[in-house]
Design a protein around this motif. Structure first.
Motif, PDB file in Angstrom:
ATOM      1  N   SER A 116      -3.427   5.793   0.917  1.00 11.37           N
ATOM      2  CA  SER A 116      -4.764   6.146   1.420  1.00 11.37           C
ATOM      3  C   SER A 116      -4.773   7.438   2.230  1.00 11.37           C
ATOM      4  O   SER A 116      -5.848   7.967   2.536  1.00 11.37           O
ATOM      5  N   ASP A 117      -3.592   7.952   2.563  1.00 12.23           N
ATOM      6  CA  ASP A 117      -3.510   9.164   3.391  1.00 12.23           C
ATOM      7  C   ASP A 117      -4.022  10.407   2.672  1.00 12.23           C
ATOM      8  O   ASP A 117      -4.289  11.420   3.316  1.00 12.23           O
ATOM      9  N   GLY A 135       0.791  -1.221   0.000  1.00  9.49           N
ATOM     10  CA  GLY A 135       0.000   0.000   0.000  1.00  9.49           C
ATOM     11  C   GLY A 135       0.825   1.273   0.000  1.00  9.49           C
ATOM     12  O   GLY A 135       0.292   2.359   0.255  1.00  9.49           O
ATOM     13  N   LYS A 136       2.104   1.183  -0.300  1.00 15.80           N
ATOM     14  CA  LYS A 136       2.977   2.357  -0.334  1.00 15.80           C
ATOM     15  C   LYS A 136       3.128   2.852  -1.776  1.00 15.80           C
ATOM     16  O   LYS A 136       3.223   2.064  -2.715  1.00 15.80           O
ATOM     17  N   ILE A 137       3.166   4.163  -1.918  1.00 12.83           N
ATOM     18  CA  ILE A 137       3.337   4.757  -3.249  1.00 12.83           C
ATOM     19  C   ILE A 137       4.764   4.532  -3.730  1.00 12.83           C
ATOM     20  O   ILE A 137       5.727   4.843  -3.018  1.00 12.83           O
ATOM     21  N   THR A 138       4.910   3.991  -4.942  1.00 13.24           N
ATOM     22  CA  THR A 138       6.238   3.773  -5.506  1.00 13.24           C
ATOM     23  C   THR A 138       6.561   4.731  -6.648  1.00 13.24           C
ATOM     24  O   THR A 138       7.724   4.935  -6.974  1.00 13.24           O
ATOM     25  N   ASP A 139       5.520   5.311  -7.257  1.00 12.60           N
ATOM     26  CA  ASP A 139       5.770   6.282  -8.322  1.00 12.60           C
ATOM     27  C   ASP A 139       4.485   7.067  -8.590  1.00 12.60           C
ATOM     28  O   ASP A 139       3.378   6.557  -8.370  1.00 12.60           O
ATOM     29  N   VAL A 140       4.644   8.299  -9.055  1.00 13.88           N
ATOM     30  CA  VAL A 140       3.504   9.145  -9.433  1.00 13.88           C
ATOM     31  C   VAL A 140       3.922  10.001 -10.619  1.00 13.88           C
ATOM     32  O   VAL A 140       5.109  10.153 -10.910  1.00 13.88           O
TER      33      VAL A 140
END
Length: 220
Positions: free
Chosen positions: A87-88, A61-66
């Motif tokens: 989700s934050d 559930g951690k962001i790896t890229d945007v």
């Protein structure tokens, strides 16, 4: 032993048949690396060209890229987003996590409604479309999600609903006025008929009185 600073002699080259092969291998690796870099840059340019926010999320559930669109929508730099819980950044984190779990159970979600909160408090309604992505061996690496901003669409729908409600209210009011007008016409019609009837009764009464007065004279 340090390598000689001088190029090998002709005899050395003749006695070293592996050198041309090594040179070809190095050239091939360089060509492949250049192709991979070009492909990577092209893929990145496509991701950044998207007007929709795009995000890659790990199985944890951690962001790896945007992409840059996500940065603009959240107001948070890319390096600050990466590594944080995805989700934050939603008004309802639980719903966001439920949607994320749905991707893993069903392999994708479509038009999943969420609301993103900008760091300055602004809210943006979005519909998420997401699916799992895999490595070359087929192992799931995480979730790739794209968000479509539907704020303008919702505002337009709200205006249409408001306009429809006003039209319905006007229709009800108009219908009420029409019913009132019909009632007034019926009432007035009845009143006119009553007046006419009263006139007729009065005329009949006068005629009766005249006949009564005339009767004694005739008997005389």
């Amino acid at each position: 032993m340090f390598p000689s600073p001088y190029p090998p002699s002709t005899m050395d080259r003749e006695n070293s048949p592996a050198l041309p092969s090594i040179s070809r291998d190095v050239s091939e690796r360089k060509r492949i690396d250049e192709q991979l870099q070009a492909t990577s840059k092209y893929a990145r340019s496509l991701i950044e060209a998207s007007l929709d926010p795009l995000v890659a999320i790990s199985p944890e559930g951690k962001i790896t890229d945007v992409n840059e669109a996500t940065v603009k929508l959240t107001g948070i730099p890319r390096d600050k987003l990466i590594g944080t819980d995805f989700s934050d950044y939603f008004t309802e984190p639980k719903n966001a996590r439920d949607g994320y779990r749905q991707v893993f159970s069903q392999k994708f979600v479509t038009d999943y409604p969420l609301t993103i909160r900008h760091k300055d408090g602004r809210l943006t309604d979005v519909l998420y479309n997401a699916s799992v992505f895999r490595d070359v061996q087929g192992n799931v690496l995480g979730v790739f999600a794209a968000a479509r901003d539907v704020t303008s669409q919702k505002e337009a729908e709200a205006k249409i609903a408001e306009q429809r409600a006003r039209e319905e209210q006007r229709a009800r009011s108009s219908s009420g006025w029409r019913r009132l007008e019909r009632f007034q016409k019926l009432t007035i019609g009845r009143e006119l008929k009553m007046i006419e009837l009263k006139k007729e009764i009065e005329e009949l009464r006068k005629e009766t009185d005249s006949l009564r007065r005339a009767a004694p004279a005739e008997r005389s």
